[in-house]
Design a protein around this motif. Structure first.
Motif, PDB file in Angstrom:
ATOM      1  N   SER A  40      26.076  17.495  33.695  1.00 42.19           N
ATOM      2  CA  SER A  40      25.251  17.098  34.545  1.00 42.19           C
ATOM      3  C   SER A  40      24.171  18.083  34.993  1.00 42.19           C
ATOM      4  CB  SER A  40      25.757  16.522  35.757  1.00 42.19           C
ATOM      5  OG  SER A  40      26.605  15.255  35.659  1.00 42.19           O
ATOM      6  N   PRO A  41      23.127  18.251  34.382  1.00 44.10           N
ATOM      7  CA  PRO A  41      22.360  19.220  34.518  1.00 44.10           C
ATOM      8  C   PRO A  41      21.405  18.979  35.657  1.00 44.10           C
ATOM      9  CG  PRO A  41      21.385  18.122  32.658  1.00 44.10           C
ATOM     10  CD  PRO A  41      22.777  17.772  32.968  1.00 44.10           C
ATOM     11  N   SER A  42      20.886  19.628  36.814  1.00 47.19           N
ATOM     12  CA  SER A  42      20.317  19.321  37.600  1.00 47.19           C
ATOM     13  C   SER A  42      18.778  19.567  37.687  1.00 47.19           C
ATOM     14  CB  SER A  42      20.840  20.274  39.060  1.00 47.19           C
ATOM     15  OG  SER A  42      20.562  21.864  38.895  1.00 47.19           O
ATOM     16  N   SER A  43      18.064  19.977  36.525  1.00 47.33           N
ATOM     17  CA  SER A  43      16.724  19.918  36.578  1.00 47.33           C
ATOM     18  C   SER A  43      16.244  19.792  35.167  1.00 47.33           C
ATOM     19  CB  SER A  43      16.234  21.415  36.818  1.00 47.33           C
ATOM     20  OG  SER A  43      16.766  22.367  35.952  1.00 47.33           O
ATOM     21  N   MET A  44      14.952  19.331  34.984  1.00 45.12           N
ATOM     22  CA  MET A  44      14.299  19.363  33.596  1.00 45.12           C
ATOM     23  C   MET A  44      14.473  20.374  32.596  1.00 45.12           C
ATOM     24  SD  MET A  44      11.257  16.785  34.193  1.00 45.12           S
ATOM     25  CE  MET A  44       9.831  18.049  34.923  1.00 45.12           C
ATOM     26  N   GLU A  45      14.482  21.516  33.183  1.00 48.54           N
ATOM     27  CA  GLU A  45      14.603  23.014  32.356  1.00 48.54           C
ATOM     28  C   GLU A  45      16.186  23.001  31.984  1.00 48.54           C
ATOM     29  OE1 GLU A  45      11.151  22.720  34.602  1.00 48.54           O
ATOM     30  OE2 GLU A  45      12.927  22.616  35.414  1.00 48.54           O
ATOM     31  N   GLU A  46      16.918  22.752  32.738  1.00 47.89           N
ATOM     32  CA  GLU A  46      18.418  22.874  32.445  1.00 47.89           C
ATOM     33  C   GLU A  46      18.658  21.970  31.313  1.00 47.89           C
ATOM     34  OE1 GLU A  46      21.927  24.342  35.046  1.00 47.89           O
ATOM     35  OE2 GLU A  46      21.431  22.546  35.767  1.00 47.89           O
ATOM     36  N   PHE A  47      18.318  20.709  31.651  1.00 49.68           N
ATOM     37  CA  PHE A  47      18.552  19.456  30.628  1.00 49.68           C
ATOM     38  C   PHE A  47      18.023  19.878  29.328  1.00 49.68           C
ATOM     39  CE2 PHE A  47      16.852  15.162  29.383  1.00 49.68           C
ATOM     40  CZ  PHE A  47      18.043  14.730  29.009  1.00 49.68           C
ATOM     41  N   SER A  48      16.842  20.539  29.116  1.00 53.13           N
ATOM     42  CA  SER A  48      16.294  20.728  28.073  1.00 53.13           C
ATOM     43  C   SER A  48      16.968  21.889  27.345  1.00 53.13           C
ATOM     44  CB  SER A  48      14.716  21.058  28.347  1.00 53.13           C
ATOM     45  OG  SER A  48      14.113  21.515  26.986  1.00 53.13           O
ATOM     46  N   ALA A  49      17.176  22.789  28.151  1.00 51.93           N
ATOM     47  CA  ALA A  49      18.088  23.992  27.726  1.00 51.93           C
ATOM     48  C   ALA A  49      19.609  23.493  27.007  1.00 51.93           C
ATOM     49  CB  ALA A  49      18.220  25.036  28.637  1.00 51.93           C
TER      50      ALA A  49
END
Length: 293
Positions: A40-49
């Motif tokens: 569960s990523p907590s930001s869009m940047e983490e999600f994308s990475a």
């Protein structure tokens, strides 16, 4: 399995994770097996990475929002479920509202009501996250999310904003999916007041009171042009039709209810309804519910 666990831990040591994740407990149908790992990523940047890493490493994965419009298969999945549940950023902009993919419909409507922003009240009562709603162009016959989108921030080779005109919004469809995942959406709103927004929300909620109760994913089939899928199914005499513990609702024929069955029961019932409607009317119904993983 252990190999990709180690690779993910090394690359994303702080990422929230759940092992042996139950899809049955996190989908509206209340069906499905278990997934080896949920992240569960907590930001869009983490999600994308994270998505770029999973794709680059060839690790099998799928995306999960609220689990409202999906059918999780009975078998366990030896891969990764990427959940947007922690991507809850929500802010007012000059154009309207920007919502990250994991913002729920309830979150969004509470925010716009507080801010006195109208235009999105039609989403009231629809179980959704903003990301899933953009993928499916969620809505009601009178209005769909895509009509209110200014741009979608997609996680595809990094984060990039895609204007509404290039999003391919159609009847319960868009260009978005696992390989072009929705990270956030910029939505157009209009000036209103908290009182007026609340009144419209109440009206839309009242309009949904007739819908069937029970474990379901909402409408199973997209309405063909000019006619209701539920009406077609009803005309074919399929209300109440069952396979195992799954049955076609007697209240609304475009709903399949899980009355204690399996995902296989639902899949078989969907196929049976499609065959019968095609045989009797010549119309091939298009499924709205999506299979995962």
């Amino acid at each position: 399995m252990g190999t990709f666990f180690a690779r993910i831990t090394e690359r994303f040591p702080a990422l929230f994770r759940e092992e042996n994740f139950s899809l049955k407990e996190h989908t509206a149908f209340g069906l499905g097996g278990r997934c080896a790992l949920a992240l569960s990523p907590s930001s869009m940047e983490e999600f994308s990475a994270l998505l770029a890493f999973l794709q680059g490493e060839g690790i099998p994965h799928f995306l999960l929002g609220l689990g409202a419009d999906v059918l999780a298969r009975d078998e366990d999945f030896e891969g990764v479920c990427v959940r947007t549940v922690r991507m809850r950023g929500l802010r007012r902009t000059e154009e309207g509202v920007f919502a990250e993919a994991g913002v729920t419909g309830g979150d969004l409507l509470r925010f716009v009501k507080k801010e006195g922003l109208g235009g999105l009240e039609f989403l009231a009562g629809i179980p959704l996250t903003v990301g899933g709603a953009a993928v499916m162009n969620a809505g009601i016959p009178a209005s769909h999310l895509g009509e209110h989108v200014l741009s979608v921030t997609a996680a595809s080779d990094g984060l990039r904003a895609i204007p509404q005109s290039a999003c391919g919004f159609g009847e319960k469809t868009s260009i978005f999916g696992r390989e072009n995942a929705v990270a956030g959406v910029l939505l157009r709103t209009e000036r209103s007041t908290p009182e007026a927004v609340e009144k419209k929300i109440a009206s839309f909620l009242k309009g949904r009171e007739h819908l069937p109760k029970g474990r379901s994913a909402g409408c199973i089939f997209v309405n063909p042009a000019g006619i209701s899928a539920g009406e077609l199914i009803d005309r074919c005499g399929l209300k109440g039709l069952s396979v195992g513990g799954a049955f076609v609702s007697k209240v609304h024929a475009n709903f399949i209810i899980n009355g204690g069955g399996s995902a296989s029961d639902v899949e078989e019932l969907i196929a049976l309804v499609k065959r019968e409607v095609l045989r009797k009317t010549g119309i091939l119904l298009r499924e709205e519910v999506r299979r995962i993983p």
